[in-house]
Scaffold this motif. Structure first.
Motif, PDB file in Angstrom:
ATOM      1  N   VAL A  52      10.110  -5.737  -9.548  1.00 52.62           N
ATOM      2  CA  VAL A  52       8.893  -5.178 -10.143  1.00 52.62           C
ATOM      3  C   VAL A  52       8.458  -6.101 -11.275  1.00 52.62           C
ATOM      4  N   PHE A  53       7.221  -6.577 -11.185  1.00 48.80           N
ATOM      5  CA  PHE A  53       6.679  -7.496 -12.182  1.00 48.80           C
ATOM      6  C   PHE A  53       5.738  -6.764 -13.139  1.00 48.80           C
ATOM      7  N   THR A  54       5.655  -7.286 -14.341  1.00 52.56           N
ATOM      8  CA  THR A  54       4.706  -6.761 -15.320  1.00 52.56           C
ATOM      9  C   THR A  54       3.338  -7.383 -15.080  1.00 52.56           C
ATOM     10  N   GLY A  55       2.295  -6.584 -15.223  1.00 49.16           N
ATOM     11  CA  GLY A  55       0.940  -7.076 -15.031  1.00 49.16           C
ATOM     12  C   GLY A  55       0.440  -6.835 -13.628  1.00 49.16           C
ATOM     13  N   SER A  74       0.221  -2.172 -16.617  1.00 54.96           N
ATOM     14  CA  SER A  74       0.263  -2.253 -15.159  1.00 54.96           C
ATOM     15  C   SER A  74       1.488  -3.029 -14.712  1.00 54.96           C
ATOM     16  N   ARG A  75       2.038  -2.639 -13.570  1.00 57.06           N
ATOM     17  CA  ARG A  75       3.159  -3.348 -12.956  1.00 57.06           C
ATOM     18  C   ARG A  75       2.950  -3.330 -11.440  1.00 57.06           C
ATOM     19  N   TYR A  76       3.642  -4.244 -10.734  1.00 61.59           N
ATOM     20  CA  TYR A  76       3.454  -4.300  -9.277  1.00 61.59           C
ATOM     21  C   TYR A  76       4.707  -4.799  -8.578  1.00 61.59           C
ATOM     22  N   ARG A  77       4.779  -4.478  -7.285  1.00 61.38           N
ATOM     23  CA  ARG A  77       5.843  -4.961  -6.402  1.00 61.38           C
ATOM     24  C   ARG A  77       5.210  -5.328  -5.071  1.00 61.38           C
TER      25      ARG A  77
END
Length: 202
Positions: A52-55, A74-77
């Protein structure tokens, strides 16, 4: 078409930027949880997931929306298989529940109108957006599809999108591969969507 496919793969990130989210203080240590690779719709080859990355994703271009997503809160995978099937989950925590409601509404309008917008931007491309109903989970989630075909190249792509909310937290899930809507695991994607919203907060 590859350029379009790349852009579609990041449309979720761009669409999230439509919301006028306030830039509140940094989140506390507690963060919303994300889908695991095994919770994506079944595929012929196993799914893999990034950390999971930040932004937001680096290539989050505004394909179906005129704004960029703010990286704050916000975070994304990202997800992929060996058969060119891919996906992403992006989660944003709004400052207030009213902001989250506005984000969901804006995303839904963007997804519903994505097909006609793409056809205007890409002469010759055939693109059809469709709504596939509401998923009963927390404050609700909504599922859409985008079916594209390039007659000149002879290629087709199908994408499924969902946007759901739990309180101030909004999550956006995208699934995509080559093919048509009839090839898409719509029922399984709704299950994935329900799981994504339920997992946000224990």
């Amino acid at each position: 078409m590859n350029k379009l496919r790349t852009a579609l793969a990041t449309a979720a990130a761009a669409a999230l930027g439509l919301a006028a989210l306030a830039t509140g203080p940094a989140q506390a240590a507690a963060q919303p949880a994300f889908l695991a690779a095994s919770q994506m719709p079944p595929s012929a080859t196993p799914w893999t997931a990034t950390q999971v990355f930040t932004g937001v994703p680096e290539n989050g271009g505004a394909l179906c929306a005129p704004y960029k997503i703010p990286a704050q809160n916000s975070r994304y995978r990202e997800f992929s298989t060996e058969l060119d099937t891919n996906g992403v989950q992006i989660t944003t925590v709004a400052r207030t529940e009213a902001d989250a409601v506005k984000l969901v509404d804006t995303l839904r309008k963007s997804l519903a109108g994505c097909g006609p917008l793409l056809q205007k931007q890409n002469p010759g491309l055939k693109a059809v957006s469709a709504a596939h109903g509401k998923v009963a989970v927390e404050e609700g989630a909504w599922v859409y599809s985008l079916d594209t075909a390039d007659p000149q190249i002879g290629s087709t792509d199908i994408h499924l999108f969902s946007v759901g909310r739990d309180g101030k937290t909004v999550t956006f899930v995208r699934w995509g591969q080559m093919g048509d809507l009839k090839d898409a695991p719509l029922t399984a994607f709704k299950t994935t969507t329900k799981t994504a919203v339920n997992k946000l907060w224990p």
